[in-house]
Design a protein around this motif. Structure first.
Motif, mmCIF file in Angstrom:
data_model
loop_
_atom_site.group_PDB
_atom_site.id
_atom_site.type_symbol
_atom_site.label_atom_id
_atom_site.label_comp_id
_atom_site.label_asym_id
_atom_site.label_seq_id
_atom_site.Cartn_x
_atom_site.Cartn_y
_atom_site.Cartn_z
ATOM 1 N N UNK A 274 0.855 -1.186 0.000
ATOM 2 C CA UNK A 274 0.000 0.000 0.000
ATOM 3 C C UNK A 274 0.894 1.240 0.000
ATOM 4 N N UNK A 275 0.576 2.180 -0.889
ATOM 5 C CA UNK A 275 1.339 3.427 -0.959
ATOM 6 C C UNK A 275 1.014 4.304 0.251
ATOM 7 N N UNK A 276 1.966 5.126 0.609
ATOM 8 C CA UNK A 276 1.846 5.997 1.775
ATOM 9 C C UNK A 276 0.714 7.009 1.602
ATOM 10 N N UNK B 144 -5.822 11.546 -3.303
ATOM 11 C CA UNK B 144 -4.533 10.851 -3.206
ATOM 12 C C UNK B 144 -4.729 9.358 -2.955
ATOM 13 N N UNK B 145 -5.586 9.002 -2.008
ATOM 14 C CA UNK B 145 -5.783 7.591 -1.678
ATOM 15 C C UNK B 145 -6.452 6.875 -2.847
ATOM 16 N N UNK B 146 -7.448 7.500 -3.438
ATOM 17 C CA UNK B 146 -8.134 6.899 -4.589
ATOM 18 C C UNK B 146 -7.165 6.668 -5.748
ATOM 19 N N UNK B 147 -6.265 7.608 -5.979
ATOM 20 C CA UNK B 147 -5.265 7.413 -7.036
ATOM 21 C C UNK B 147 -4.269 6.317 -6.648
ATOM 22 N N UNK B 148 -3.875 6.270 -5.380
ATOM 23 C CA UNK B 148 -2.949 5.221 -4.927
ATOM 24 C C UNK B 148 -3.492 3.827 -5.219
ATOM 25 N N UNK B 149 -4.812 3.672 -5.139
ATOM 26 C CA UNK B 149 -5.447 2.372 -5.354
ATOM 27 C C UNK B 149 -6.046 2.243 -6.769
ATOM 28 N N UNK B 150 -5.753 3.204 -7.632
ATOM 29 C CA UNK B 150 -6.209 3.185 -9.032
ATOM 30 C C UNK B 150 -7.724 3.101 -9.186
ATOM 31 N N UNK B 151 -8.474 3.817 -8.338
ATOM 32 C CA UNK B 151 -9.934 3.822 -8.464
ATOM 33 C C UNK B 151 -10.506 5.220 -8.739
ATOM 34 N N UNK B 152 -9.654 6.219 -8.950
ATOM 35 C CA UNK B 152 -10.131 7.583 -9.155
ATOM 36 C C UNK B 152 -10.704 7.769 -10.559
ATOM 37 N N UNK B 153 -11.898 8.343 -10.607
ATOM 38 C CA UNK B 153 -12.498 8.763 -11.881
ATOM 39 C C UNK B 153 -12.158 10.246 -12.006
ATOM 40 N N UNK C 289 -1.415 -5.837 -0.759
ATOM 41 C CA UNK C 289 -2.759 -6.035 -1.288
ATOM 42 C C UNK C 289 -2.898 -7.479 -1.756
ATOM 43 N N UNK C 290 -3.855 -8.207 -1.188
ATOM 44 C CA UNK C 290 -4.080 -9.609 -1.522
ATOM 45 C C UNK C 290 -5.339 -9.823 -2.344
ATOM 46 N N UNK C 291 -6.247 -8.872 -2.335
ATOM 47 C CA UNK C 291 -7.462 -8.949 -3.140
ATOM 48 C C UNK C 291 -7.769 -7.556 -3.641
ATOM 49 N N UNK C 292 -8.154 -7.485 -4.898
ATOM 50 C CA UNK C 292 -8.510 -6.210 -5.516
ATOM 51 C C UNK C 292 -9.705 -6.457 -6.406
#
Length: 187
Positions: free
Chosen positions: A8-10, A103-112, A131-134
């Motif tokens: 997980x990114x900071x 920032x968090x949404x971009x870290x997890x690649x979910x930002x629209x 991350x074990x499940x995405x």
């Protein structure tokens, strides 16, 4: 690139949790299993059904040593207002993280980007911060807390039983598989 098995990114943010504003960082996810649960926005339609379902099943996640973190691009102030006005959201006992900068949404690649909102993303993170499940859903598709609980149980089982894997529809106590040369073509 897949986020599976990445760390997980900071991040650092504020959350609304148990009637208070509290800081939450990526370091808080380490040392225990975590679920980071992104949703588009407070005061919407599918979102409260999902967050309420998680609230109804929160004790089961806690029994497994799992903390839930819901995240939207709303502020912690908006989370409090929603909590104070919605009977469904009043049930929530897990931290509701604010991500107004994305920032968090971009870290997890979910930002629209064009909407400033997050997709419905679900991430199971192990105690080492990996991350074990995405799973990422279109925003019109709601998620099921009991199915997420089953997947967390499978992730924990696999982590505690090297050399075993959980087949489709596996539930605790059911048979697992031990991949081997002799098993090839026999399933």
């Amino acid at each position: 690139m897949s986020l599976i098995n990445t760390e997980v990114k900071t991040f650092a943010t504020n959350a609304y949790h148990n009637g208070k504003f509290v800081p939450v960082t990526s370091d808080d996810l380490k040392g225990k299993w975590s679920v980071v649960f992104f949703y588009p926005a407070d005061f919407t339609f599918v979102c409260p059904t999902e967050l309420g379902d998680l609230a109804d099943n929160y004790a089961e996640f806690q029994k497994l040593g799992v903390e839930i973190y819901s995240v939207s691009t709303d502020t912690h102030f908006t989370h409090k207002a929603w909590h104070d006005t919605s009977d469904t959201i009043k049930k929530i006992q897990y931290p509701m993280l604010a991500d107004p900068t994305g920032v968090i949404s971009r870290n997890f690649d979910v930002m629209i980007e064009e909407e400033g909102l997050a997709l419905r993303g679900t991430f199971v993170i192990n105690p080492e911060g990996q991350i074990k499940l995405c799973e990422i859903h279109d925003n019109g598709i709601g998620r099921d807390a009991k199915e997420l609980l089953r997947k967390v149980q499978a992730a924990q089982y696999v982590a505690n039983h090297p050399g075993e894997v959980c087949p489709a529809k596996w539930t605790p106590g059911a048979a697992t598989l031990a991949p081997s040369f002799d098993l090839v073509g026999k399933i």
